[in-house]
Design an enzyme around this catalytic site. Structure first.
Site, PDB file in Angstrom:
ATOM      1  N   TRP A 188       0.823  -1.210   0.000  1.00 35.76           N
ATOM      2  CA  TRP A 188       0.000   0.000   0.000  1.00 35.76           C
ATOM      3  C   TRP A 188       0.857   1.259   0.000  1.00 35.76           C
ATOM      4  O   TRP A 188       0.522   2.237  -0.671  1.00 35.76           O
ATOM      5  CB  TRP A 188      -1.006  -0.004   1.150  1.00 35.76           C
ATOM      6  CG  TRP A 188      -2.118  -0.982   0.872  1.00 35.76           C
ATOM      7  CD1 TRP A 188      -2.400  -2.118   1.562  1.00 35.76           C
ATOM      8  CD2 TRP A 188      -3.063  -0.924  -0.222  1.00 35.76           C
ATOM      9  NE1 TRP A 188      -3.468  -2.770   0.979  1.00 35.76           N
ATOM     10  CE2 TRP A 188      -3.894  -2.063  -0.102  1.00 35.76           C
ATOM     11  CE3 TRP A 188      -3.293  -0.037  -1.268  1.00 35.76           C
ATOM     12  CZ2 TRP A 188      -4.923  -2.333  -1.009  1.00 35.76           C
ATOM     13  CZ3 TRP A 188      -4.320  -0.299  -2.168  1.00 35.76           C
ATOM     14  CH2 TRP A 188      -5.124  -1.436  -2.027  1.00 35.76           C
ATOM     15  N   ASP A 245      -2.099   6.707   6.105  1.00 36.94           N
ATOM     16  CA  ASP A 245      -3.148   5.838   5.565  1.00 36.94           C
ATOM     17  C   ASP A 245      -3.448   4.805   6.651  1.00 36.94           C
ATOM     18  O   ASP A 245      -2.643   3.916   6.910  1.00 36.94           O
ATOM     19  CB  ASP A 245      -2.643   5.163   4.286  1.00 36.94           C
ATOM     20  CG  ASP A 245      -3.658   4.159   3.724  1.00 36.94           C
ATOM     21  OD1 ASP A 245      -4.724   3.960   4.336  1.00 36.94           O
ATOM     22  OD2 ASP A 245      -3.365   3.570   2.653  1.00 36.94           O
ATOM     23  N   LYS A 267     -12.845  -1.676   5.639  1.00 36.08           N
ATOM     24  CA  LYS A 267     -12.091  -2.616   6.477  1.00 36.08           C
ATOM     25  C   LYS A 267     -12.661  -2.609   7.893  1.00 36.08           C
ATOM     26  O   LYS A 267     -13.103  -3.630   8.392  1.00 36.08           O
ATOM     27  CB  LYS A 267     -10.608  -2.252   6.540  1.00 36.08           C
ATOM     28  CG  LYS A 267      -9.702  -2.297   5.296  1.00 36.08           C
ATOM     29  CD  LYS A 267     -10.263  -2.699   4.022  1.00 36.08           C
ATOM     30  CE  LYS A 267      -9.361  -2.869   2.836  1.00 36.08           C
ATOM     31  NZ  LYS A 267      -8.365  -1.892   2.509  1.00 36.08           N
TER      32      LYS A 267
END
Ligand code: PLP
Length: 361
Positions: A102, A173, A197
């Protein structure tokens, strides 16, 4: 009805209580004779709901008053562009810490807008650890430092809070571990997280941003992605993802009923400890991430004999343990044990791991 233990990395499991409530309110929300997804986002009902959701989120995360909360579109991936477009503020360099898939996505997108300086990376070590802050080599004139505090694919998590100066804010993030534990929001200039999530359903992205960083977006930044525009319009410059905001609001209230983030953290530690303990007590299963950087949310592991992985996964699936396959980039097994996963679900997984080892070990 037969609900499984859902270990999906995302979109992930939601609390059953929340799903039941949403289902009960589907045809007639609070006596208005309509579902909440059928009303104007500017009407008093939805406006009140959105305000309550923000208030509950502020409560849960103890967000200081000089931070704004936005409900945006485009997911965390859109933020990979929206962040540099808003936060470069005339500068040309941004610092990024590379801890896995990511972070790499964030870095590649930011390169379209500025010079990216990767100030620390564990790529050479196959991303088994988070580079310590003492190893970072920050630029002299970076607009911000970007980190991904939980790498969903590799299973790495910062167990410490990065620090920086007021002028070079930390951007995080937090898509896959926000709300899993208390955090010190004031240590960050900006936090973003896709909802699917640990917040709710896909479709809304939460942004928490320090006030003074707003208002200097690049002239090519789409108006809808300028934080200032969205703040001035209470995240309703365009039609927001109303149902996703409603669902997030229900999850926030559920979290408060659970005792807030202190209680969630305790439960998340309990679950992660159970699972990592089981892994550490076996030579049949292998973990690669350094102990101090292990994620409490995404537990990644491998079978010593990788050929048995499909057999393990198929057996798990038959026992109602769903979505355990590792990401295609890394393989193996990944158990995502977000807030909604019960201790019972983790125990059921461990029971299957033990049984499987007895048969094949
Ligand atoms: C899932 C995830 C993303 C991508 O989110 P989208 O909503 O698909 O944009 C980004 N970062 C992290 C850490 C994630 O877990």
């Amino acid at each position: 009805m037969n609900r499984v233990f859902n270990f999906s990395p995302g979109p992930a499991a939601l609390p059953e209580e929340v799903l039941s409530q949403a289902s009960g309110e589907m045809l007639d929300w609070h006596g208005i004779g309509m579902s909440i997804m059928e009303v104007s986002h500017r009407g008093k009902d939805f406006m009140a709901l959105a305000q309550q959701a923000e208030a509950d989120l502020r409560d849960l995360l103890d967000i200081p008053s000089n931070y704004k909360v936005l409900f945006m579109h485009g997911g965390a991936i859109a933020q990979n562009a929206i962040v540099p477009l808003n936060l470069l503020r005339g500068k040309t360099v941004a610092d990024y810490v590379d801890t896995g898939s990511w972070s790499t996505k964030s870095i590649n997108e930011a390169r379209r807008y500025c010079t990216v300086n990767v100030i620390a990376s564990s790529k050479g070590e196959d991303y088994v650890r988070v580079p310590k802050q003492s190893e970072w080599q920050p630029s002299k004139d970076a607009a911000y430092i970007h980190v991904c505090t939980n790498e969903t694919i590799g299973g790495l998590e910062y167990q410490w809070t990065p620090t920086s100066s007021f002028d070079v804010p930390i951007v995080a993030d937090m898509s896959s571990h926000i709300l899993s534990r208390p955090i010190d929001v004031s240590s960050y200039g900006l936090i973003y997280a896709g909802a699917q999530k640990n917040i709710g359903q896909a479709g809304v992205t939460i942004v928490i941003v320090r006030e003074d960083l707003i208002g200097q977006a690049h002239s090519h930044c789409p108006t809808v992605f300028d934080y200032k525009t969205q703040i001035e319009n209470q995240s309703m410059f365009n039609t927001p993802a109303t149902y996703a905001i409603y669902m997030a609001g229900l999850v926030f209230q559920w979290l408060k009923r659970q005792g807030g983030l202190v209680a969630m953290e305790q439960r998340n530690i309990e679950k992660a400890d159970l699972l990592y303990d089981a892994l550490d007590h076996s030579d049949f299963y292998i973990t690669k991430v350094c102990k101090e950087d292990r994620s409490r949310m995404n537990v990644t592991f491998f079978l010593e004999d990788d050929g048995l992985t499909p057999v393990f996964l198929a057996g798990a699936s038959q026992r109602g343990l769903a979505n355990l396959k590792g990401h295609k980039l890394v393989g193996g097994v990944r158990a995502s044990i977000y807030n909604s996963m019960s201790v019972e679900g983790v125990r059921a997984l461990i029971a299957w791991m033990n049984e499987f080892e007895l048969i094949h070990g």
